[in-house]
Enzyme design. Structure first.
Site, short mmCIF file in Angstrom:
data_model
loop_
_atom_site.label_atom_id
_atom_site.label_comp_id
_atom_site.label_asym_id
_atom_site.label_seq_id
_atom_site.Cartn_x
_atom_site.Cartn_y
_atom_site.Cartn_z
N THR A 12 10.77 -6.11 -1.99
CA THR A 12 11.33 -4.92 -2.64
C THR A 12 12.08 -5.37 -3.89
O THR A 12 12.69 -6.44 -3.90
CB THR A 12 12.26 -4.12 -1.71
OG1 THR A 12 13.46 -4.86 -1.48
CG2 THR A 12 11.58 -3.80 -0.37
N GLY A 14 10.53 -6.09 -6.74
CA GLY A 14 9.71 -7.24 -7.16
C GLY A 14 9.18 -7.13 -8.58
O GLY A 14 8.39 -7.95 -9.01
N GLY A 17 13.18 -9.91 -12.67
CA GLY A 17 14.22 -10.84 -12.24
C GLY A 17 13.84 -11.72 -11.06
O GLY A 17 12.74 -12.31 -11.01
N ILE A 18 14.75 -11.80 -10.11
CA ILE A 18 14.60 -12.68 -8.94
C ILE A 18 13.37 -12.29 -8.10
O ILE A 18 12.61 -13.15 -7.65
CB ILE A 18 15.89 -12.63 -8.09
CG1 ILE A 18 17.04 -13.32 -8.85
CG2 ILE A 18 15.67 -13.25 -6.72
CD1 ILE A 18 18.43 -13.02 -8.28
N TYR A 150 30.49 -3.24 -5.60
CA TYR A 150 29.27 -4.06 -5.51
C TYR A 150 29.46 -5.17 -4.48
O TYR A 150 28.60 -5.39 -3.62
CB TYR A 150 28.95 -4.66 -6.89
CG TYR A 150 27.81 -5.65 -6.89
CD1 TYR A 150 26.50 -5.22 -6.68
CD2 TYR A 150 28.03 -7.01 -7.09
CE1 TYR A 150 25.44 -6.14 -6.69
CE2 TYR A 150 26.99 -7.92 -7.09
CZ TYR A 150 25.69 -7.47 -6.88
OH TYR A 150 24.65 -8.38 -6.88
N1 LIG Z 1 21.30 -11.53 -11.38
C1 LIG Z 1 22.36 -11.96 -10.73
O1 LIG Z 1 23.24 -12.63 -11.29
C2 LIG Z 1 22.52 -11.66 -9.26
C3 LIG Z 1 23.54 -12.32 -8.56
C4 LIG Z 1 23.68 -12.06 -7.21
C5 LIG Z 1 22.84 -11.17 -6.58
N2 LIG Z 1 21.87 -10.54 -7.29
C6 LIG Z 1 21.01 -9.62 -6.56
O2 LIG Z 1 19.67 -10.02 -6.73
C7 LIG Z 1 18.79 -8.91 -6.55
C8 LIG Z 1 17.80 -8.87 -7.70
O3 LIG Z 1 18.53 -8.63 -8.88
P1 LIG Z 1 18.06 -9.17 -10.31
O4 LIG Z 1 19.22 -9.86 -10.88
O5 LIG Z 1 16.76 -9.88 -10.22
O6 LIG Z 1 17.94 -7.77 -11.08
P2 LIG Z 1 16.77 -7.03 -11.84
O7 LIG Z 1 16.07 -7.94 -12.76
O8 LIG Z 1 17.39 -5.78 -12.37
O9 LIG Z 1 15.76 -6.64 -10.66
C9 LIG Z 1 16.07 -5.66 -9.74
C10 LIG Z 1 14.79 -5.21 -9.08
O10 LIG Z 1 15.13 -4.23 -8.10
C11 LIG Z 1 14.44 -3.02 -8.40
N3 LIG Z 1 15.27 -1.90 -8.00
C12 LIG Z 1 16.51 -1.56 -8.42
N4 LIG Z 1 16.91 -0.45 -7.80
C13 LIG Z 1 15.91 -0.10 -6.95
C14 LIG Z 1 15.71 0.96 -6.05
N5 LIG Z 1 16.63 1.95 -5.89
N6 LIG Z 1 14.56 1.02 -5.35
C15 LIG Z 1 13.61 0.07 -5.51
N7 LIG Z 1 13.73 -0.95 -6.37
C16 LIG Z 1 14.87 -1.02 -7.07
C17 LIG Z 1 14.20 -3.06 -9.92
O11 LIG Z 1 13.14 -2.21 -10.34
P3 LIG Z 1 13.43 -0.69 -10.85
O12 LIG Z 1 14.67 -0.74 -11.67
O13 LIG Z 1 12.19 -0.32 -11.59
O14 LIG Z 1 13.61 0.11 -9.62
C18 LIG Z 1 13.83 -4.53 -10.06
O15 LIG Z 1 12.52 -4.75 -9.64
C19 LIG Z 1 19.69 -7.68 -6.44
O16 LIG Z 1 19.84 -7.32 -5.09
C20 LIG Z 1 21.01 -8.17 -7.03
O17 LIG Z 1 22.11 -7.46 -6.51
C21 LIG Z 1 21.68 -10.76 -8.61
#
Ligand SMILES: NC(=O)c1ccc[n+]([C@@H]2O[C@H](COP(=O)([O-])OP(=O)(O)OC[C@H]3O[C@@H](n4cnc5c(N)ncnc54)[C@H](OP(=O)(O)O)[C@@H]3O)[C@@H](O)[C@H]2O)c1
Length: 247
Positions: A12, A14, A17-18, A150
């Site tokens: 999910t 996907g 980002g990560i 958060y």
């Molecule tokens: N980047 C960091 O520094 C960091 C640090 C700690 C934890 N995290 C965690 O890592 C995870 C991935 O984050 P990321 O940094 O890779 O961010 P990202 O690049 O914004 O990716 C987030 C992904 O989640 C999807 N998403 C967001 N809201 C959603 C929803 N309601 N339903 C389904 N898909 C949804 C987005 O697609 P859509 O927007 O199109 O829905 C995207 O595919 C998150 O859980 C975040 O909290 C990130």
């Protein structure tokens, strides 16, 4: 024979980002990957990078109806699942006096409630020996300014990792969490104005023992290990944070 040959993996969040980095790692290793996100065009762009074996499903983690529909699609496409990476999540920051009910609900609906019900809906499809990985965050053990809601949404998810691990143990399913520190995905740049993002990145760098942000690929390789390699681990949270939560 590649490491993830014909494995069926659901990720999910996907499409960027990560999540996308993890989907790429698995797809390169021969897996069938099903990714979700809310934005169809982002999903399509991701699928172009993932190749023929990947499927993109528009699904909002904040909608229980979407989660139910997702489980039907996964059953139809995959039957059984070898790994589930519950990674969809959003970040928002505001100091105590500026947090609104709307912001609070949105963070918990996506990061916590959505993650929980995704595991509930897909649990019947998880093969014996499969792995579930939840994405938490280093902030769930820190007290950082303006990230209270958060951080709490991710702390709840860390707790759920333990109970879900206990509940799925009889089925031979392991449940673990990967806990990224600040990772250079662009999420921060989208969440706050550019000058604030740069200041926050500088602050993060100065507080991280390794003095840098992590990469999506570093988190992806930890998630892949937890999903397939960590065969004697369940209920655990693995930090990928340059030492921020440990040193
Ligand atoms: N980047 C960091 O520094 C960091 C640090 C700690 C934890 N995290 C965690 O890592 C995870 C991935 O984050 P990321 O940094 O890779 O961010 P990202 O690049 O914004 O990716 C987030 C992904 O989640 C999807 N998403 C967001 N809201 C959603 C929803 N309601 N339903 C389904 N898909 C949804 C987005 O697609 P859509 O927007 O199109 O829905 C995207 O595919 C998150 O859980 C975040 O909290 C990130």
């Amino acid at each position: 024979m590649t490491p993830y040959d014909d494995k069926k993996i659901v990720i999910t969040g996907g499409s960027s980002g990560i999540g996308l980095a993890t989907a790429r790692l698995f797809a390169r290793g021969g897996a069938h990957v099903l990714i979700t996100g809310r934005d169809r065009s982002a999903l399509d762009a991701a699928l172009e990078r993932l190749g023929d074996k990947a499927v993109g499903v528009r699904s909002d983690a904040a909608s229980l109806a979407d989660i139910k529909a997702l489980s039907g699609t996964v059953q139809e496409r995959f039957g059984a699942v070898d790994a589930l990476f519950v990674n969809a999540g959003v970040t928002a920051s505001a100091p105590l006096d500026a947090v609104t009910e709307e912001m609070y609900d949105a963070l918990f609906d996506i990061n916590t409630k959505g993650a929980y019900f995704t595991v509930q809906a897909l649990a019947p499809l998880l093969r014996e020996g499969s792995g579930v990985v939840l994405t938490t965050s280093v902030v769930n053990v820190l007290g950082l300014d303006a990230l209270g809601v958060y951080a709490a949404s991710k702390a709840a998810l860390r707790s759920m990792t333990r109970t879900l691990a206990r509940e799925l143990l009889p089925r031979g399913v392991r449940v673990n969490a990967v806990s990224p520190g600040p990772t250079d995905t662009g999420v921060l740049d989208r969440a706050v104005p550019a000058d604030v993002a740069e200041t926050m990145k500088d602050t993060y760098r100065s507080t991280i023992p390794m003095r840098r942000l992590g990469t999506c690929e570093e988190v992806a390789s930890a998630a892949a290990y937890l999903a397939f390699g960590a065969t004697f681990s369940t209920g655990a949270e693995f930090p990928v944070d340059g030492g921020a939560s440990q040193l």
